[in-house]
Write a protein that holds these residues in place. Structure first.
Motif, PDB file in Angstrom:
ATOM      1  N   VAL A 243     -24.889  26.383 -95.799  1.00  0.00           N
ATOM      2  CA  VAL A 243     -25.292  27.752 -96.080  1.00  0.00           C
ATOM      3  C   VAL A 243     -25.265  28.005 -97.577  1.00  0.00           C
ATOM      4  O   VAL A 243     -24.414  27.477 -98.299  1.00  0.00           O
ATOM      5  CB  VAL A 243     -24.377  28.772 -95.358  1.00  0.00           C
ATOM      6  CG1 VAL A 243     -22.924  28.634 -95.805  1.00  0.00           C
ATOM      7  CG2 VAL A 243     -24.869  30.198 -95.575  1.00  0.00           C
ATOM      8  N   ASP A 378     -20.050  30.820 -90.532  1.00  0.00           N
ATOM      9  CA  ASP A 378     -21.097  29.845 -90.802  1.00  0.00           C
ATOM     10  C   ASP A 378     -20.787  28.527 -90.108  1.00  0.00           C
ATOM     11  O   ASP A 378     -19.733  28.334 -89.510  1.00  0.00           O
ATOM     12  CB  ASP A 378     -21.224  29.632 -92.316  1.00  0.00           C
ATOM     13  CG  ASP A 378     -21.686  30.898 -93.029  1.00  0.00           C
ATOM     14  OD1 ASP A 378     -22.641  31.526 -92.535  1.00  0.00           O
ATOM     15  OD2 ASP A 378     -21.082  31.251 -94.060  1.00  0.00           O
ATOM     16  N   VAL A 401     -29.634  28.906 -94.217  1.00  0.00           N
ATOM     17  CA  VAL A 401     -28.827  27.912 -93.521  1.00  0.00           C
ATOM     18  C   VAL A 401     -29.727  26.729 -93.188  1.00  0.00           C
ATOM     19  O   VAL A 401     -30.947  26.879 -93.040  1.00  0.00           O
ATOM     20  CB  VAL A 401     -28.182  28.485 -92.240  1.00  0.00           C
ATOM     21  CG1 VAL A 401     -27.209  29.590 -92.575  1.00  0.00           C
ATOM     22  CG2 VAL A 401     -29.240  28.995 -91.265  1.00  0.00           C
TER      23      VAL A 401
END
Length: 431
Positions: A243, A378, A401
């Motif tokens: 990310v 994440d 991402v």
């Protein structure tokens, strides 16, 4: 020849014509058909999940009260108590009694709260409730993290704000009972069925030979497959996805959508190289005219063929995008069928996904006067090589991402720099 939507409606009507089934089977929209198809092609049967995470101070969440509130929320909305299924080869929603649990996943020794939540989501049983809640304690911050997770096949982005708002309202009701009056659920079920049928009617009208020819011509040159996995090794201890994110000052009205498409085009050039036509997908649409604003999955996925071979012409991008929107109601599976019938090897895979949100439509979750702080977890699996999300408001929040099994971190970070550079004159550094 009947359109894909017409064929689907004919199969659905034959399935339900006998009227002797004990369960309620509802038709699905084109958007839902796409999610069910993607799930069927996944070797693990993994569904697309939409999670929201909120952090609350210790001791502010009453689990039984939360469970009852979530149960009432699901009882009031057909989509939140319906299971996606395929019956005799026909995709449907099977309506069931609401069964929403609040689970406290037990952490493994030394496991961080984010790891515990990722593990809980990875164990999602596709046969269970489409709405589930998870609660994980963060000892270091003295917080509880509440995850509200939905199967994407029953919920689109426009439903999330309403779900958050109504869950907080149900939590504030002066009762721990979970039952809802039958008349209330029956009325909502009828409204939901009517909205889906209106949506399917709009999709059926959109599937004209002219629209099929347009998409076939526009998307025929697309590559047949996403890029092959790179040989780079995933860093030790790294999650399955990487990310990068950045906040930029907002300009008047934010960044126009074609500008965001061109920024994603710049990222795709860095990822895949020049002289390619890369399929980028984005959700578009809404509830059909005259329909009730029910919770459900109605946003179609539209494909933008991003040419990485030259610097973008903003006016040309805007013109092409407007032309696309004139045919944006054609369901995704009908578009893929038309493109393949024209001789393309494209199978419908997307190399990138763009989603755009307005922060004024993202209300905080409030439980009995205590406002939760929205957080991100994440490292969850990514459906495709990369995805970009943009939240616009007082500032622009960019997040990208990527799947580390497909893209290495260094290349992905260069692509993120290219994306942000396209949105402002001076190149920023990803954080």
């Amino acid at each position: 020849m009947l359109s894909i939507t017409s064929q689907y409606l004919a199969r659905y009507r034959r399935l339900t014509a006998a009227g002797d089934r004990s369960d309620v089977l509802l038709p699905v929209t084109g958007a839902q058909r796409r999610f069910l198809l993607v799930r069927s092609l996944d070797p693990t049967g993994r569904p697309d999940l939409v999670p929201m995470f909120f952090a609350f101070p210790y001791g502010t969440i009453d689990i039984e009260r939360l469970r009852a509130a979530a149960h009432r929320l699901a009882a009031r909305h057909t989509a939140l108590r319906a299971r996606p299924a395929v019956v005799r080869g026909t995709p449907v929603l099977r309506v069931a009694d609401p069964d929403v649990g609040v689970t406290r996943p037990a952490p493994m020794p030394g496991e961080r709260p984010s790891d515990t939540l990722r593990r809980a989501l990875a164990s999602w049983d596709a046969q269970g409730s489409p709405l589930r809640l998870f609660l994980v304690r963060d000892e270091e911050r003295e917080e509880d993290i509440l995850a509200i997770v939905l199967d994407h096949a029953v919920c689109d982005g426009r439903s999330l704000a309403r779900i958050v708002d109504e869950l907080g309202a149900a939590y504030g009701e002066e009762t721990t009972a979970s039952r809802v009056a039958p008349g209330e659920t029956d009325a909502e079920l009828a409204a939901y069925r009517d909205t889906v049928l209106r949506q399917l009617a709009a999709e059926e009208r959109a599937e004209t030979p002219e629209a099929a020819a347009y998409w076939a011509d526009r998307l025929r040159p697309l590559r047949a497959h996403a890029p092959s996995p790179r040989p780079a090794r995933v860093p030790d201890g790294a999650t399955s996805s990487g990310v990068a994110q950045l906040r930029l000052p907002a300009h008047d009205g934010g960044v126009p959508f074609p500008g965001l498409l061109d920024a994603c085009r710049a990222a795709a050039r860095e990822l895949y190289g020049p002289d390619l036509l890369v399929p980028l997908g984005y959700p578009w649409g809404g509830r059909p005219p005259g329909a009730e604003p029910v919770i459900g999955c109605f946003l179609n996925t539209v494909v933008f063929p991003a040419d990485t071979g030259h610097a973008p012409d903003p006016e040309a991008t805007a013109d092409a995008w407007w032309d696309d929107l004139d045919r944006a109601d054609v369901p995704f599976d009908a578009v893929v069928t038309a493109v393949r019938a024209a001789g393309s090897g494209w199978t419908g895979g997307l190399d990138g996904l763009l989603t755009v949100d307005d922060d004024s439509r993202r209300p905080p979750l409030e439980l009995a006067g205590v406002e939760g702080r929205e957080v991100h977890v994440d490292g969850r699996p990514v459906r495709g090589p990369f995805a970009v999300s943009v939240t616009q408001g007082a500032e622009i929040h960019l997040r990208m991402v990527w799947d580390r099994a497909v893209l290495d971190d260094d290349t992905a970070c260069r692509a993120f720099d290219a994306l942000t550079h396209a949105l402002r004159p001076s190149q920023p550094t990803a954080v």
